[in-house]
Scaffold this motif. Structure first.
Motif, PDB file in Angstrom:
ATOM      1  N   MET A   1      17.579 -41.306 -31.055  1.00 26.77           N
ATOM      2  CA  MET A   1      18.702 -42.084 -30.527  1.00 26.77           C
ATOM      3  C   MET A   1      19.754 -41.179 -29.892  1.00 26.77           C
ATOM      4  O   MET A   1      20.337 -40.341 -30.570  1.00 26.77           O
ATOM      5  CB  MET A   1      19.333 -42.867 -31.689  1.00 26.77           C
ATOM      6  CG  MET A   1      20.524 -43.720 -31.323  1.00 26.77           C
ATOM      7  SD  MET A   1      20.081 -45.334 -30.655  1.00 26.77           S
ATOM      8  CE  MET A   1      19.413 -46.163 -32.100  1.00 26.77           C
ATOM      9  N   ASP A   2      19.977 -41.390 -28.601  1.00 19.35           N
ATOM     10  CA  ASP A   2      21.058 -40.694 -27.913  1.00 19.35           C
ATOM     11  C   ASP A   2      22.378 -41.229 -28.453  1.00 19.35           C
ATOM     12  O   ASP A   2      22.445 -42.365 -28.934  1.00 19.35           O
ATOM     13  CB  ASP A   2      20.939 -40.970 -26.404  1.00 19.35           C
ATOM     14  CG  ASP A   2      21.903 -40.149 -25.569  1.00 19.35           C
ATOM     15  OD1 ASP A   2      22.361 -39.085 -26.044  1.00 19.35           O
ATOM     16  OD2 ASP A   2      22.185 -40.563 -24.439  1.00 19.35           O
ATOM     17  N   ILE A   3      23.439 -40.430 -28.387  1.00 15.84           N
ATOM     18  CA  ILE A   3      24.731 -40.903 -28.880  1.00 15.84           C
ATOM     19  C   ILE A   3      25.518 -41.608 -27.778  1.00 15.84           C
ATOM     20  O   ILE A   3      25.967 -42.739 -27.942  1.00 15.84           O
ATOM     21  CB  ILE A   3      25.563 -39.738 -29.476  1.00 15.84           C
ATOM     22  CG1 ILE A   3      24.884 -39.207 -30.742  1.00 15.84           C
ATOM     23  CG2 ILE A   3      26.989 -40.216 -29.802  1.00 15.84           C
ATOM     24  CD1 ILE A   3      25.601 -38.064 -31.418  1.00 15.84           C
ATOM     25  N   THR A   4      25.662 -40.956 -26.635  1.00 13.89           N
ATOM     26  CA  THR A   4      26.509 -41.485 -25.568  1.00 13.89           C
ATOM     27  C   THR A   4      25.694 -42.323 -24.589  1.00 13.89           C
ATOM     28  O   THR A   4      24.885 -41.785 -23.835  1.00 13.89           O
ATOM     29  CB  THR A   4      27.193 -40.318 -24.821  1.00 13.89           C
ATOM     30  OG1 THR A   4      27.722 -39.414 -25.784  1.00 13.89           O
ATOM     31  CG2 THR A   4      28.311 -40.817 -23.933  1.00 13.89           C
ATOM     32  N   MET A   5      25.885 -43.650 -24.667  1.00 17.64           N
ATOM     33  CA  MET A   5      25.146 -44.570 -23.790  1.00 17.64           C
ATOM     34  C   MET A   5      26.039 -45.745 -23.427  1.00 17.64           C
ATOM     35  O   MET A   5      26.965 -46.059 -24.168  1.00 17.64           O
ATOM     36  CB  MET A   5      23.900 -45.112 -24.510  1.00 17.64           C
ATOM     37  CG  MET A   5      22.856 -44.078 -24.847  1.00 17.64           C
ATOM     38  SD  MET A   5      21.429 -44.817 -25.675  1.00 17.64           S
ATOM     39  CE  MET A   5      22.113 -45.310 -27.248  1.00 17.64           C
ATOM     40  N   PRO A   6      25.728 -46.423 -22.316  1.00 19.92           N
ATOM     41  CA  PRO A   6      26.516 -47.617 -21.940  1.00 19.92           C
ATOM     42  C   PRO A   6      26.188 -48.807 -22.851  1.00 19.92           C
ATOM     43  O   PRO A   6      25.221 -48.774 -23.595  1.00 19.92           O
ATOM     44  CB  PRO A   6      26.049 -47.894 -20.509  1.00 19.92           C
ATOM     45  CG  PRO A   6      24.684 -47.285 -20.425  1.00 19.92           C
ATOM     46  CD  PRO A   6      24.692 -46.098 -21.348  1.00 19.92           C
ATOM     47  N   GLU A   7      26.999 -49.826 -22.785  1.00 14.46           N
ATOM     48  CA  GLU A   7      26.855 -51.096 -23.511  1.00 14.46           C
ATOM     49  C   GLU A   7      27.052 -50.984 -25.012  1.00 14.46           C
ATOM     50  O   GLU A   7      27.891 -51.644 -25.578  1.00 14.46           O
ATOM     51  CB  GLU A   7      25.538 -51.808 -23.187  1.00 14.46           C
ATOM     52  CG  GLU A   7      25.573 -52.395 -21.786  1.00 14.46           C
ATOM     53  CD  GLU A   7      24.405 -53.309 -21.515  1.00 14.46           C
ATOM     54  OE1 GLU A   7      24.253 -54.312 -22.212  1.00 14.46           O
ATOM     55  OE2 GLU A   7      23.645 -53.004 -20.562  1.00 14.46           O
TER      56      GLU A   7
ATOM     57  N   GLU B   1      17.367 -47.913 -22.926  1.00 12.93           N
ATOM     58  CA  GLU B   1      18.391 -47.191 -22.170  1.00 12.93           C
ATOM     59  C   GLU B   1      19.764 -47.269 -22.810  1.00 12.93           C
ATOM     60  O   GLU B   1      20.680 -46.577 -22.407  1.00 12.93           O
ATOM     61  CB  GLU B   1      18.519 -47.788 -20.763  1.00 12.93           C
ATOM     62  CG  GLU B   1      17.330 -47.559 -19.889  1.00 12.93           C
ATOM     63  CD  GLU B   1      17.540 -48.128 -18.479  1.00 12.93           C
ATOM     64  OE1 GLU B   1      18.696 -48.386 -18.093  1.00 12.93           O
ATOM     65  OE2 GLU B   1      16.529 -48.301 -17.786  1.00 12.93           O
ATOM     66  N   ASN B   2      19.929 -48.152 -23.790  1.00  9.79           N
ATOM     67  CA  ASN B   2      21.229 -48.278 -24.454  1.00  9.79           C
ATOM     68  C   ASN B   2      21.029 -48.834 -25.861  1.00  9.79           C
ATOM     69  O   ASN B   2      19.925 -49.236 -26.234  1.00  9.79           O
ATOM     70  CB  ASN B   2      22.176 -49.167 -23.626  1.00  9.79           C
ATOM     71  CG  ASN B   2      21.625 -50.565 -23.431  1.00  9.79           C
ATOM     72  OD1 ASN B   2      21.293 -51.261 -24.385  1.00  9.79           O
ATOM     73  ND2 ASN B   2      21.518 -50.994 -22.183  1.00  9.79           N
TER      74      ASN B   2
ATOM     75  N   ASN C   1      26.887 -47.692 -27.952  1.00  7.73           N
ATOM     76  CA  ASN C   1      26.520 -46.291 -28.156  1.00  7.73           C
ATOM     77  C   ASN C   1      25.558 -46.129 -29.330  1.00  7.73           C
ATOM     78  O   ASN C   1      25.301 -47.074 -30.083  1.00  7.73           O
ATOM     79  CB  ASN C   1      27.771 -45.406 -28.294  1.00  7.73           C
ATOM     80  CG  ASN C   1      28.508 -45.622 -29.607  1.00  7.73           C
ATOM     81  OD1 ASN C   1      27.917 -45.844 -30.667  1.00  7.73           O
ATOM     82  ND2 ASN C   1      29.822 -45.551 -29.545  1.00  7.73           N
ATOM     83  N   GLY C   2      25.019 -44.928 -29.471  1.00  5.74           N
ATOM     84  CA  GLY C   2      24.008 -44.660 -30.481  1.00  5.74           C
ATOM     85  C   GLY C   2      24.495 -44.843 -31.904  1.00  5.74           C
ATOM     86  O   GLY C   2      23.758 -45.301 -32.766  1.00  5.74           O
TER      87      GLY C   2
END
Length: 119
Positions: free
Chosen positions: A52-58, A33-34, A60-61
């Protein structure tokens, strides 16, 4: 057939990508998730490919790509981003990502990117 790690903070996106990958005969060996989870799972599983997503919490990608490639220079990572994030995509490619796919996902585009990156 590749072992793929799917990283996105949205469960729906992980499911969508997972379905596309499974249809193309790849195996989803893990989901994160991050970026922090992605790095830990990569170290454990060493998949053939990461989406890999770019915008994530903790974490980022882009930061996760840097950490993974620092430890595993041969890692193959495809970035996922929403429309209009060109600047972030450039940053991701500069960080070492091999390709990118845009959300909402187009199945044939996803499969093309995977074929290209896996060679």
């Amino acid at each position: 057939m590749a072992k793929v790690l799917v990283v996105d903070d949205a469960k729906f996106m992980r499911l969508t990508l997972g379905n596309i990958l499974t249809k193309a005969n790849h195996t989803v060996i893990g989901e994160a998730e991050n970026g922090k989870e992605a790095v830990a799972l990569y170290r454990k599983e060493q998949p053939d490919l990461v989406t890999m997503d770019i915008t994530m919490p903790e974490m980022n990608g882009i930061d996760a790509v840097k950490v993974i490639l620092n430890d595993f220079p041969k890692a193959k990572i495809i970035m996922c981003s929403a429309m209009g994030q060109q600047r972030l995509i450039v940053d991701a490619i500069e960080a070492g990502a091999k390709d990118f796919i845009v959300k909402p996902f187009d199945e044939s585009r996803v499969q093309e990117a995977i074929k290209r990156v896996l060679g």
